[in-house]
Design an enzyme around this catalytic site. Structure first.
Site, PDB file in Angstrom:
ATOM      1  N   HIS A 349       0.790  -1.232   0.000  1.00  0.00           N
ATOM      2  CA  HIS A 349       0.000   0.000   0.000  1.00  0.00           C
ATOM      3  C   HIS A 349       0.814   1.270   0.000  1.00  0.00           C
ATOM      4  CE1 HIS A 349      -4.201  -1.295   0.496  1.00  0.00           C
ATOM      5  NE2 HIS A 349      -3.686  -2.351   1.092  1.00  0.00           N
ATOM      6  N   LYS A 528      -9.169  14.047   3.612  1.00  0.00           N
ATOM      7  CA  LYS A 528      -8.297  12.873   3.675  1.00  0.00           C
ATOM      8  C   LYS A 528      -7.416  13.035   4.900  1.00  0.00           C
ATOM      9  CE  LYS A 528      -6.793  13.896  -0.540  1.00  0.00           C
ATOM     10  NZ  LYS A 528      -6.738  12.612  -1.227  1.00  0.00           N
ATOM     11  N   ARG A 529      -6.689  11.975   5.285  1.00  0.00           N
ATOM     12  CA  ARG A 529      -5.761  12.122   6.395  1.00  0.00           C
ATOM     13  C   ARG A 529      -4.800  13.279   6.121  1.00  0.00           C
ATOM     14  NH1 ARG A 529      -5.755   8.238  10.664  1.00  0.00           N
ATOM     15  NH2 ARG A 529      -3.967   9.445  11.369  1.00  0.00           N
ATOM     16  N   LYS A 534       0.323  14.513   1.137  1.00  0.00           N
ATOM     17  CA  LYS A 534      -0.988  14.837   0.566  1.00  0.00           C
ATOM     18  C   LYS A 534      -1.143  16.347   0.332  1.00  0.00           C
ATOM     19  CE  LYS A 534      -3.389  10.799   2.583  1.00  0.00           C
ATOM     20  NZ  LYS A 534      -4.155  10.158   1.502  1.00  0.00           N
ATOM     21  N   THR A 636      -8.543   6.484  -2.925  1.00  0.00           N
ATOM     22  CA  THR A 636      -9.891   6.030  -3.274  1.00  0.00           C
ATOM     23  C   THR A 636     -10.873   7.185  -3.138  1.00  0.00           C
ATOM     24  OG1 THR A 636     -10.105   5.223  -1.004  1.00  0.00           O
ATOM     25  CG2 THR A 636      -9.618   3.582  -2.715  1.00  0.00           C
ATOM     26  N   LYS A 640     -14.325   8.382  -5.433  1.00  0.00           N
ATOM     27  CA  LYS A 640     -15.657   8.737  -4.915  1.00  0.00           C
ATOM     28  C   LYS A 640     -16.102  10.080  -5.487  1.00  0.00           C
ATOM     29  CE  LYS A 640     -14.161   6.693  -0.542  1.00  0.00           C
ATOM     30  NZ  LYS A 640     -13.561   7.080   0.755  1.00  0.00           N
TER      31      LYS A 640
END
Ligand code: PLP
Length: 791
Positions: A349, A528-529, A534, A636, A640
């Site tokens: 992952h 998101k986290r 990110k 993911t 969405k």
């Protein structure tokens, strides 16, 4: 009896006989529980039927081992999959109860951190929809991911107490208990080796049925809870040591007490390793018991059992399975290793070096003395079979779980095309060279039942009205929407759905958080986290720069924008927590500015979880997927959003690459360096400083932060962030800023043309069908597990 009458009957029965209430005295929780039990009864019928069919068929079973299952609420999922939405609404209305309020009473089962755990939950639902016989195995954490709130803009963590409210979905299985050992010593007598653990706890099973579309099939999520073998020390109690008397129970329960809240760094904590072994050993014991009852001959194990390791967390499954086959059942080591590898496959992952799991060998050897010997034997056997092998599973006094997982798996998969290719050239370069057929790609997906049909009923309704309902379990049928998109009347309806969803979110934000926003604004969402890779800080930097630009020229034709954020930071990740605080501080200043108020607002919604995602995604106009290229394995959330008609502003990272290919480059706002360019850029000395000098907007945003514009009275509050960005800037925020800015201005222009924007959004929906987790699961079944649907 009509379905509505039957559901009413069933709810009233449960209210009365399961909860001892009549409708007059029932409180909200009673209604929620009675409805849940009524739905659960129907799921249970499907579940028991599916279990029977699996036994009768003698089919191969899939076992998905995961430390996390971020399942969220289950009631709506059950109602949607059984197609009881209208019936449930009608019955509740008869009794003066609001459907949404009853659903929201359910605690959100946050047994996961983020993407990895949510993927496991989507997979379970898809396995059931497809009718693939499967079990999920995990841990029944008493406390899931912490609850987040903000105090003066700072993240504060509170324990999550999801089990404190009544939980409708699990069946306790007191008859399914296994003893799990730790520590102790290894005894060798000639050929026979035995491990005598020094400490033993018991794992008890709790089962949750997971129903698929139309209730055609249901699989089991089996979660293990820790308990003491002798829960109570009567002797100590009789001697007046009341606390000591309860100690064995408290110690044993510690093992399933909390979910580790770190999603991308490896902490190397003893309790974490215990949790990993606890889950894996209990699951394997259970799998072998079931296999023995049905088949017996252990050599047949790989033809009947497929075990998927969700990341390296259950990697101990390799040595544990060998230990059972070899030490306990007397098979040779080599044969045990072959059988184990025939069953196991592993999903990688992440390529982030700090997230690759390693264990200190002293700790590992103390806790699992037999397994560390077996790991060495696996390593040397593998090295003998592959004489050119240079590396080892043991280096620098560490046990490397990635290497172990790779060697013990018949297939290893990445989670997006780009990620899979990068695996071959980075972390697993050597092993890939030795085993070139082992790595395969299975791009992630999301379940359309939860992430479209359930969370976005307006859009789902329009789609079904247009192309029928077959899309629900055959999502690529959404391409049939394309001809409708050419029809302006239809497109206006599509746009109206989005407007209604935005109004609904605005109303909720006003009511739940006192945030008042204009639903006409562009809803720009990053949820998101929190992590540097990110790059939420890239987003807030651009926001600040944009704010300054609006102030320079307040009468220009600005596109009004609402910047929405959500996400938790690991409690020990101080840099990420500073980013949260900066966003909240910037929001306080910018939202209060009357000059820019019509054009720019910022809101960071607390406690991002599955339920909040379900509220926000249908209302999003723009999806922020802005990670440093090469760092996001798949994502993911990106899927969405696209499915729900929010075009992406994003980098060529993870599954963004494939999303862009599917929806079309003209319906995606691309910016930033490629993974290759990122690696080159890092070699340039002073890259960040150069980028700052080259872009006055970036410089001004950094100056505003550094000078304390958002932290009045404490100008150095964010010097950690500004220093990092102007210095090392490992995640290349500064280097990507200018192009990100350009892409955002393109978004502004595009959004002004309402019809063209609606078309872009609708094409995102129509072309996202490939990102269904049904497609992903079919890929695993075919390429990795050799499993078949029983429907
Ligand atoms: C989908 C989802 C994630 C994963 O989001 P990414 O943007 O892919 O990191 C994390 N948390 C929740 C609650 C989700 O629903």
């Amino acid at each position: 009896m009509t379905p509505t009458a039957s559901l009413r009957e069933s709810i009233l029965q449960h209210l009365r006989y399961s909860f001892g209430k009549d409708p007059e005295h029932a409180i909200l929780e009673d209604w929620r529980m009675a409805l849940s039990y009524a739905v659960r009864d129907r799921i249970t019928d499907a579940w028991i039927a599916a279990t029977g069919k699996t036994y009768d068929s003698g089919a191969k079973r899939v076992y998905y081992l995961s430390m996390e299952f971020l399942i969220g609420r289950l009631l709506e999922d059950g109602i949607v999959n059984l197609e009881l939405v209208e019936e449930a609404k009608a019955v509740l209305e008869e009794f003066g109860k609001d459907y949404g309020t009853v659903l929201s009473d359910e605690p959100d089962a946050a047994l996961g951190n983020g993407g990895l755990g949510r993927l496991a939950a989507c997979f379970l639902e898809s396995l059931s929809t497809i009718g693939c016989p499967a079990h999920g195995y995990g841990i029944r954490y008493e406390h899931g991911l912490f609850r987040q709130s903000f105090v003066d803009g700072r993240q504060v963590e509170q324990p999550e107490l999801w089990l404190e409210q009544r939980h409708a979905w699990e069946f306790e299985r007191p008859e399914v208990r296994y003893r799990i050992g730790f520590g102790g010593h290894v005894d060798k007598r000639g050929e026979t080796v035995r491990w005598y653990p020094g400490e033993v706890v018991e794992a008890e099973a709790f089962d949750t049925p997971v129903v698929g579309w139309k209730g055609r099939w249901a699989n089991t999520l089996r979660l293990w809870s820790g308990r003491a073998i002798h829960p109570f020390d009567l002797d100590r109690f009789n001697h007046g040591d009341f606390a000591g008397a309860a100690q064995p129970e408290a110690l044993a329960r510690t093992i399933s007490r909390v979910l580790y809240p770190d999603d991308t760094t490896e902490q190397g904590k003893e309790l974490r390793l215990k949790q990993e072994y606890f889950l894996t050993a209990a699951a394997l014991r259970d799998i072998l018991r079931r296999f023995n009852n049905q088949f017996g001959d252990l050599r047949k194990l790989p033809s009947k059992v497929a075990i998927q390791l969700n990341d390296t967390h259950p990697a101990i499954a390799g040595p544990e399975l060998i230990r059972v086959l070899h030490d306990e059942r007397g098979l040779s080591f080599e044969e045990s290793m072959e059988i184990a590898r025939g069953c196991l496959s592993y999903t990688n992952h992440t390529l982030l070096p700090e997230a690759l799991e390693t264990w200190d060998e002293a700790l590992f050897g103390r806790l699992l003395p037999r397994h560390i010997e077996l790991i060495d034997q696996i390593d040397s056997t593998h090295a003998k079979q592959n004489p050119s092998r240079l590396n080892s599973m043991r280096a620098d006094h560490q046990v490397k779980m990635g290497q172990l997982s790779f060697v013990m798996a018949h297939h290893v998969n990445g989670v997006s095309a780009l990620h899979t290719e990068l695996m071959k050239t980075t972390v697993f370069e050597e092993l890939h060279g030795l085993h070139p057929d082992r790595i395969v790609n299975e791009t992630n997906g999301v379940t359309p039942r939860r992430w479209l049909l359930g969370c976005n009923p307006r859009l789902a309704g329009l789609i079904t009205e247009s192309i029928g309902e077959d899309w629900v379990d055959d999502l690529e049928q959404l391409t049939k929407l394309e001809p409708f998109i050419e029809d302006t009347a239809w497109l206006d309806r599509y746009a109206q759905v989005k407007r209604d969803n935005k109004s609904e979110l605005s109303n909720w934000m006003a009511q739940a958080h006192g945030l008042h926003v204009d639903p006409e604004m562009l809803f720009d969402v990053q949820i998101k986290r929190l992590h540097e890779y990110k790059r939420q800080h890239l987003n807030i930097l651009e926001t600040i720069a944009h704010w300054a630009e609006i102030r320079d020229n307040p009468n220009a034709d600005w596109t009004p924008r609402l910047k929405l954020f959500g996400g938790k930071a690991a409690p020990g990740y101080f840099f990420a927590k500073d980013i949260i605080r900066l966003i909240n501080d910037a929001a306080a200043v910018i939202n209060a500015d009357p000059v820019t108020a019509p054009y720019l607002k910022i809101a960071f919604l607390p406690n991002y979880n599955v339920s909040l995602a379900e509220r926000m995604i249908p209302a999003a106009d723009l999806s922020e997927q802005i990670s440093t290229a090469g760092k996001e394995a798949s994502g993911t959330g990106n899927m969405k959003f696209a499915l729900n008609g929010a075009p992406t502003v994003g980098t060529l990272d993870g599954a963004n690459v494939e999303i862009r290919e599917h929806v079309g480059a003209e319906n995606f706002f691309l910016f930033g360096m490629t993974a290759e360019e990122v690696m080159e850029r890092r070699k340039i000395e002073g890259h960040a400083w150069k980028a700052v000098q080259a872009d006055p907007r970036l410089k001004r945003a950094l100056d505003l932060i550094r000078d304390g514009r958002f932290s009045p009275g404490e100008p150095d509050r964010y010097h950690g962030i500004t220093g990092n960005l102007e210095g090392a800037d490992y995640f290349l925020v500064c280097s990507d800023f200018t192009d990100y800015w350009r892409a955002q201005r393109e978004v502004d222009t595009a959004f002004k043309d309402t019809r063209a924007w609606a078309k872009m959004a609708a094409l995102n929906t129509a072309r996202s069908g490939w990102f269904s987790s049904d497609r992903t699961i079919r890929g695993y079944m075919h390429d990795i597990w050799g499993a078949e649907s029983l429907l």
